[in-house]
Design an enzyme around this catalytic site. Structure first.
Site, short mmCIF file in Angstrom:
data_model
loop_
_atom_site.label_atom_id
_atom_site.label_comp_id
_atom_site.label_asym_id
_atom_site.label_seq_id
_atom_site.Cartn_x
_atom_site.Cartn_y
_atom_site.Cartn_z
N TRP A 102 0.29 -0.80 0.05
CA TRP A 102 -0.09 0.38 -0.12
C TRP A 102 0.59 1.08 0.23
O TRP A 102 0.25 2.02 -1.06
CB TRP A 102 -0.85 -0.48 0.95
CG TRP A 102 -1.57 -1.10 0.97
CD1 TRP A 102 -2.30 -2.21 1.93
CD2 TRP A 102 -2.50 -1.10 0.24
NE1 TRP A 102 -2.84 -3.78 1.41
CE2 TRP A 102 -3.37 -2.86 0.48
CE3 TRP A 102 -3.07 -0.78 -1.63
CZ2 TRP A 102 -4.02 -3.21 -0.22
CZ3 TRP A 102 -4.32 -1.43 -1.94
CH2 TRP A 102 -4.75 -2.72 -1.81
N ASP A 172 -1.38 6.61 6.27
CA ASP A 172 -2.37 5.87 5.67
C ASP A 172 -2.78 4.98 7.21
O ASP A 172 -2.13 4.34 7.51
CB ASP A 172 -1.92 4.98 4.83
CG ASP A 172 -3.30 4.23 4.15
OD1 ASP A 172 -4.63 4.08 5.03
OD2 ASP A 172 -2.99 3.16 3.80
N LYS A 196 -11.80 -1.71 8.61
CA LYS A 196 -11.28 -2.75 8.77
C LYS A 196 -11.90 -2.20 10.77
O LYS A 196 -12.24 -3.10 11.15
CB LYS A 196 -9.82 -2.63 8.57
CG LYS A 196 -9.12 -1.62 7.56
CD LYS A 196 -9.06 -3.01 6.53
CE LYS A 196 -8.46 -2.40 6.29
NZ LYS A 196 -7.50 -4.40 4.65
#
Length: 360
Positions: A102, A172, A196
């Site tokens: 990511w 992030d 999440k």
């Protein structure tokens, strides 16, 4: 109905209590005779929901007045572009720490919009670690330093965060926000897809220092400009209203369960149990991440062969476990143990791992 033993990496499990409350209010929210799904986002009822979510998040994370909470769409993937669009100017360079897929994707998007520097990388070690803070190479021309706080694919997590001084720290936090206490004042910008720990997919939370919201960024597309959402209380266009509503319920559940401190305590117990099972297996199970950098959210491991891994996953599926496959890019196994995963489910997984080892 028996609930699944859900270890999916995202969209992930939601607290049962939250789902039951949403079910009760499905057809009639707060006496309106309407579902949240049917309600105008301009109505006072929905704006109250949004403001309640913002207030709870501010309280739980102890967000200072210097920062603003925004609710956006597009997931973390859109933030890969929005961050450099808004923060990276021609005379500056964006610095990125690579700790997994990511962060690589975030860097790739930033490169399209300006000059970038890889400040540090764990790629030579197959992303089993987090680079030392001493390895960071920051210069005065840095627009910001970008990190990914938790790496879902490789199962690593930053144990502490770099002090970047006057250079904005951008993180992030899609996969570990709300899982442990944070000093928000250290960050210029935090972004997190909700799917999440915060709620369902569809809403993205951005916590941004107000002095980074540029009023002079009118050259940017309206939907890619943080100022657009700031001046409109995240209601410039139709927001993901049902996702924001569910996020508010998750925040209520978090507060009821001891806030961040209470949640962190349970998370540590869950992770410790699974890592203990791996470490005491005499090599039958092998963790991917180096111990000091193990994630409290994503426990990644392999078995002694691909054939045994496939057998493990097949038997786990038969016993009701969901989402234990490793990411398609690296294979292996992964148990995602976000906030909503009960300790009892981790105990069942540890017991299954011990039984499977004994069988094989």
């Amino acid at each position: 109905m028996e609930r699944a033993l859900n270890f999916n990496a995202g969209p992930a499990a939601l607290p049962l209590e939250v789902l039951e409350k949403a079910k009760d209010e499905w057809l009639n929210y707060s006496g309106t005779g309407m579902s949240i799904l049917e309600m105008s986002h301009r109505s006072p009822e929905f704006e109250s929901v949004l403001n309640h979510a913002k207030k709870l998040l501010t309280e739980l994370l102890d967000i200072p007045e210097t920062h603003e909470v925004l609710f956006l769409q597009g997931g973390a993937s859109l933030q890969f572009s929005m961050v450099p669009y808004n923060l990276l100017t021609e005379e500056k360079r964006a610095y990125y720490v690579l700790t997994g897929v990511w962060s690589e994707k975030a860097l790739a998007e930033a490169r399209k919009l300006g000059e970038t520097i890889t400040a540090a990388t764990a790629k030579p070690k197959n992303y089993t670690t987090i680079p030392s803070l001493d390895d960071l190479q920051l210069r005065a021309d840095a627009a910001y330093l970008h990190i990914t706080s938790n790496n879902t694919i490789y199962g690593t997590q930053w144990p502490s965060f770099p002090d970047t001084g006057s250079i904005p720290l951008v993180a992030d936090m899609s996969s570990d926000i709300l899982s442990r206490p944070l000093d928000i004042s250290k960050f210029g910008l935090i972004y997190a897809g909700a799917q999440k720990n915060l709620g369902p997919s569809g809403v993205t939370v951005v916590i941004i220092k107000k002095d980074l919201i540029r009023e002079d960024a009118s050259h940017l597309p309206a939907m890619l400009n943080y100022h657009t959402y700031y001046k409109n209380n995240s209601l410039f266009n139709t927001p993901p209203s049902f996702a924001i509503y569910l996020l508010s319920l998750v925040l209520e559940w978090t507060k009821k369960n001891g806030g961040i401190a209470g949640i962190e305590d349970i998370n540590r117990q869950k992770a410790a149990l699974l890592y203990k099972t791996i470490d005491e297996s005499d090599g039958f199970y092998k963790g991917h991440a180096e111990k000091p950098f193990r994630s409290q959210m994503n426990v990644t491991f392999t078995l002694q062969s691909e054939e045994l891994t496939r057998k493990f996953l097949a038997f786990a599926k038969e016993e009701g476990f969901k989402g234990l496959n490793g990411h398609r890019s690296i294979g292996g196994c992964r148990a995602s143990i976000y906030n909503a995963i009960p300790l009892a489910h981790c105990e069942k997984l540890a017991d299954f791992m011990l039984r499977f080892k004994k069988m094989n």
